[in-house]
Scaffold this motif. Structure first.
Motif, PDB file in Angstrom:
ATOM      1  N   PRO A 110       1.026   0.011  -5.237  1.00 24.98           N
ATOM      2  CA  PRO A 110       1.289   0.161  -3.803  1.00 24.98           C
ATOM      3  C   PRO A 110       2.064  -1.016  -3.242  1.00 24.98           C
ATOM      4  O   PRO A 110       1.875  -2.157  -3.661  1.00 24.98           O
ATOM      5  CB  PRO A 110      -0.110   0.232  -3.196  1.00 24.98           C
ATOM      6  CG  PRO A 110      -0.985  -0.485  -4.163  1.00 24.98           C
ATOM      7  CD  PRO A 110      -0.392  -0.243  -5.525  1.00 24.98           C
ATOM      8  N   GLU A 111       2.955  -0.729  -2.295  1.00 21.09           N
ATOM      9  CA  GLU A 111       3.721  -1.793  -1.665  1.00 21.09           C
ATOM     10  C   GLU A 111       2.808  -2.661  -0.812  1.00 21.09           C
ATOM     11  O   GLU A 111       2.996  -3.865  -0.698  1.00 21.09           O
ATOM     12  CB  GLU A 111       4.845  -1.186  -0.820  1.00 21.09           C
ATOM     13  CG  GLU A 111       5.898  -0.457  -1.661  1.00 21.09           C
ATOM     14  CD  GLU A 111       6.993   0.147  -0.796  1.00 21.09           C
ATOM     15  OE1 GLU A 111       7.051  -0.162   0.410  1.00 21.09           O
ATOM     16  OE2 GLU A 111       7.788   0.931  -1.337  1.00 21.09           O
ATOM     17  N   ASN A 112       1.831  -2.039  -0.167  1.00 21.17           N
ATOM     18  CA  ASN A 112       0.894  -2.768   0.685  1.00 21.17           C
ATOM     19  C   ASN A 112      -0.472  -2.798   0.004  1.00 21.17           C
ATOM     20  O   ASN A 112      -1.091  -1.768  -0.208  1.00 21.17           O
ATOM     21  CB  ASN A 112       0.788  -2.077   2.048  1.00 21.17           C
ATOM     22  CG  ASN A 112      -0.075  -2.869   3.028  1.00 21.17           C
ATOM     23  OD1 ASN A 112      -0.726  -3.841   2.668  1.00 21.17           O
ATOM     24  ND2 ASN A 112      -0.073  -2.435   4.279  1.00 21.17           N
ATOM     25  N   GLY A 122       5.322   5.717   2.674  1.00 27.28           N
ATOM     26  CA  GLY A 122       3.908   6.049   2.703  1.00 27.28           C
ATOM     27  C   GLY A 122       3.587   7.325   1.947  1.00 27.28           C
ATOM     28  O   GLY A 122       4.482   8.154   1.683  1.00 27.28           O
ATOM     29  N   TYR A 148      -3.461   4.612  -5.480  1.00 30.51           N
ATOM     30  CA  TYR A 148      -2.514   4.165  -4.472  1.00 30.51           C
ATOM     31  C   TYR A 148      -3.013   3.013  -3.617  1.00 30.51           C
ATOM     32  O   TYR A 148      -2.245   2.448  -2.846  1.00 30.51           O
ATOM     33  CB  TYR A 148      -2.098   5.354  -3.599  1.00 30.51           C
ATOM     34  CG  TYR A 148      -1.230   6.316  -4.382  1.00 30.51           C
ATOM     35  CD1 TYR A 148       0.138   6.107  -4.485  1.00 30.51           C
ATOM     36  CD2 TYR A 148      -1.789   7.403  -5.048  1.00 30.51           C
ATOM     37  CE1 TYR A 148       0.933   6.966  -5.221  1.00 30.51           C
ATOM     38  CE2 TYR A 148      -0.992   8.268  -5.786  1.00 30.51           C
ATOM     39  CZ  TYR A 148       0.367   8.044  -5.868  1.00 30.51           C
ATOM     40  OH  TYR A 148       1.154   8.887  -6.609  1.00 30.51           O
ATOM     41  N   PRO A 157      -3.600  -1.306   2.678  1.00 30.54           N
ATOM     42  CA  PRO A 157      -2.965  -0.276   3.503  1.00 30.54           C
ATOM     43  C   PRO A 157      -3.819   0.169   4.678  1.00 30.54           C
ATOM     44  O   PRO A 157      -5.042   0.052   4.667  1.00 30.54           O
ATOM     45  CB  PRO A 157      -2.767   0.879   2.511  1.00 30.54           C
ATOM     46  CG  PRO A 157      -3.874   0.701   1.525  1.00 30.54           C
ATOM     47  CD  PRO A 157      -4.019  -0.785   1.368  1.00 30.54           C
ATOM     48  N   LEU A 170       3.287   8.700   9.002  1.00 29.66           N
ATOM     49  CA  LEU A 170       3.484   7.797   7.858  1.00 29.66           C
ATOM     50  C   LEU A 170       4.600   6.785   8.085  1.00 29.66           C
ATOM     51  O   LEU A 170       5.634   7.086   8.692  1.00 29.66           O
ATOM     52  CB  LEU A 170       3.828   8.609   6.603  1.00 29.66           C
ATOM     53  CG  LEU A 170       2.699   9.357   5.901  1.00 29.66           C
ATOM     54  CD1 LEU A 170       3.278  10.342   4.891  1.00 29.66           C
ATOM     55  CD2 LEU A 170       1.740   8.388   5.212  1.00 29.66           C
ATOM     56  N   LYS A 171       4.399   5.587   7.554  1.00 26.86           N
ATOM     57  CA  LYS A 171       5.499   4.630   7.429  1.00 26.86           C
ATOM     58  C   LYS A 171       6.462   5.130   6.352  1.00 26.86           C
ATOM     59  O   LYS A 171       6.096   5.965   5.520  1.00 26.86           O
ATOM     60  CB  LYS A 171       4.963   3.262   6.980  1.00 26.86           C
ATOM     61  CG  LYS A 171       4.036   2.568   7.949  1.00 26.86           C
ATOM     62  CD  LYS A 171       3.558   1.263   7.320  1.00 26.86           C
ATOM     63  CE  LYS A 171       2.566   0.525   8.203  1.00 26.86           C
ATOM     64  NZ  LYS A 171       2.048  -0.698   7.535  1.00 26.86           N
ATOM     65  N   TYR A 184       0.931   4.422   9.219  1.00 27.46           N
ATOM     66  CA  TYR A 184       0.015   4.560   8.083  1.00 27.46           C
ATOM     67  C   TYR A 184       0.741   4.454   6.742  1.00 27.46           C
ATOM     68  O   TYR A 184       1.798   5.038   6.535  1.00 27.46           O
ATOM     69  CB  TYR A 184      -0.747   5.892   8.149  1.00 27.46           C
ATOM     70  CG  TYR A 184      -1.610   5.983   9.379  1.00 27.46           C
ATOM     71  CD1 TYR A 184      -2.852   5.345   9.424  1.00 27.46           C
ATOM     72  CD2 TYR A 184      -1.163   6.646  10.512  1.00 27.46           C
ATOM     73  CE1 TYR A 184      -3.629   5.383  10.573  1.00 27.46           C
ATOM     74  CE2 TYR A 184      -1.937   6.699  11.662  1.00 27.46           C
ATOM     75  CZ  TYR A 184      -3.169   6.053  11.687  1.00 27.46           C
ATOM     76  OH  TYR A 184      -3.936   6.087  12.824  1.00 27.46           O
ATOM     77  N   ASP A 185       0.122   3.690   5.840  1.00 28.68           N
ATOM     78  CA  ASP A 185       0.603   3.628   4.458  1.00 28.68           C
ATOM     79  C   ASP A 185       0.142   4.847   3.676  1.00 28.68           C
ATOM     80  O   ASP A 185       0.818   5.298   2.753  1.00 28.68           O
ATOM     81  CB  ASP A 185       0.058   2.360   3.776  1.00 28.68           C
ATOM     82  CG  ASP A 185       0.462   1.102   4.519  1.00 28.68           C
ATOM     83  OD1 ASP A 185       1.624   0.691   4.374  1.00 28.68           O
ATOM     84  OD2 ASP A 185      -0.378   0.556   5.258  1.00 28.68           O
ATOM     85  N   ARG A 207       5.390  11.718  -0.935  1.00 32.01           N
ATOM     86  CA  ARG A 207       5.873  10.422  -0.423  1.00 32.01           C
ATOM     87  C   ARG A 207       6.902  10.650   0.668  1.00 32.01           C
ATOM     88  O   ARG A 207       7.720  11.554   0.582  1.00 32.01           O
ATOM     89  CB  ARG A 207       6.465   9.631  -1.568  1.00 32.01           C
ATOM     90  CG  ARG A 207       6.889   8.196  -1.210  1.00 32.01           C
ATOM     91  CD  ARG A 207       7.380   7.467  -2.468  1.00 32.01           C
ATOM     92  NE  ARG A 207       7.609   6.056  -2.219  1.00 32.01           N
ATOM     93  CZ  ARG A 207       8.773   5.550  -1.837  1.00 32.01           C
ATOM     94  NH1 ARG A 207       9.822   6.366  -1.672  1.00 32.01           N
ATOM     95  NH2 ARG A 207       8.920   4.258  -1.641  1.00 32.01           N
TER      96      ARG A 207
END
Length: 327
Positions: A179-181, A284, A170, A184, A280-281, A257-258, A325
């Protein structure tokens, strides 16, 4: 200081369950003795050239733990252990469950165990104790150095390895987990020696925040960050219980947090689950382990009840990782 050593006669099938039960009660310094032959992987990890001749494995195991001899809560702990034994009988064959005791002198808890911790790899990560020389052939490897001190976390336990493998997915990402970020922000709940925080940072996390009930863990974590040449400004660590400490929850932050990672115990994860989504965001991930297999469904239900979607469940030995998630 003198210690009382208590030994439970049980079965090899129950020894991990027994250890988990003792850890749930806050007991540390657990030893397991059995006659199960070492696998080739175990032999390689321990650098054993000549194996001792063991008696035949008859499925018997001895699980020992220590209590301060003058500890006022000794009787209470033993009562809890006996109750835990009876609960285990409902789900696994524990054998006689007979408890014997003996006295022992001062023990050098901090250093005696070091002979059992040597370098090993998880995927492409080499985890090396600080007191061991780095081999020439390992100098170009992805290296993490750890001295747990008096904290939990060499990385060798199955639960820590499960979390590290999830952080690899992740944070670093691959074809299935992107992962999107790419950098993270990570919250490490129950940071112990700081190994998961350090793995996260070295994989590319922009920042880590850690919490633990034990103030000694703050010392171990900061020292291990220095050993790994990580800027102290990349990590912020707090002593406290995230479950019910509202001031700590505010310090840690809301929806920032991611990734939240928690390598704790099932009986801690369950009451903690409701406070995780707020940390979490959206999108996340909550990565957790420390879950003995017979508590998998209970932890999964608690995580889902908290509003998170379980996306992965992984097993290693009798231990479980659940990754969820926030949608």
């Amino acid at each position: 200081m003198k210690w009382k050593k208590y030994t439970i006669e049980t079965t090899t099938a129950a020894e991990d369950y027994m250890s988990s039960m003792l850890m749930d009660l806050g007991i540390e310094g657990i030893e397991i003795e059995d006659n199960i032959p070492l696998t080739k992987e175990d032999q390689a990890d321990m650098f054993i050239d000549f194996l001792p001749e063991l008696p035949p494995d008859e499925g018997i195991s001895h699980v020992s733990f220590y209590i301060e001899e003058d500890g006022s809560d000794q009787k209470q702990i033993l009562t809890q252990v006996k109750a835990g034994l009876e609960n285990l009988r409902k789900m696994v064959e524990v054998g006689s469950g007979m408890i014997s005791s003996s006295e022992t002198e001062d023990l050098d808890w901090i250093n005696n165990w070091k002979k059992y911790f040597s370098s090993f790899t998880i995927e492409d990560i080499l985890i090396k104790p600080t007191w061991e020389e780095l081999k020439e052939e390992d100098k170009d490897k992805f290296l993490i150095e750890i001295d747990p001190g008096i904290s939990f976390g060499t990385g060798k336990h199955e639960t820590t390895q499960l979390c590290i493998r999830q952080l690899l997915k992740y944070i670093r990402g691959n074809s299935e987990y992107t992962p999107e970020n790419k950098h993270p922000k990570v919250l490490d709940v129950g940071c112990g020696s700081g190994i998961l925080s350090i793995v996260a940072l070295k994989l590319g996390a922009s920042e880590v925040v850690g919490t633990d009930l034990d103030a000694d863990c703050m010392i171990s974590t900061k020292e291990n960050m220095e050993v790994n040449h990580l800027d102290a400004g990349l990590g912020t660590f707090y002593v406290g219980n995230l479950i019910d400490d509202e001031e700590l929850q505010q310090k840690v932050g809301t929806e920032v947090y991611d990734i939240v990672v928690a390598n704790i115990l099932a009986d801690v994860i369950i009451p903690m689950a409701p406070v995780i989504p707020a940390r979490l965001k959206k999108g996340g991930y909550f990565i957790t382990s420390g879950i003995i297999d017979f508590k998998e469904n209970e932890v999964k239900a608690a995580i889902e009840k908290a509003g998170l979607e379980v996306v992965e469940i992984n097993h290693q030995g009798e231990w479980v990782n659940i990754t969820a998630r926030k949608n």
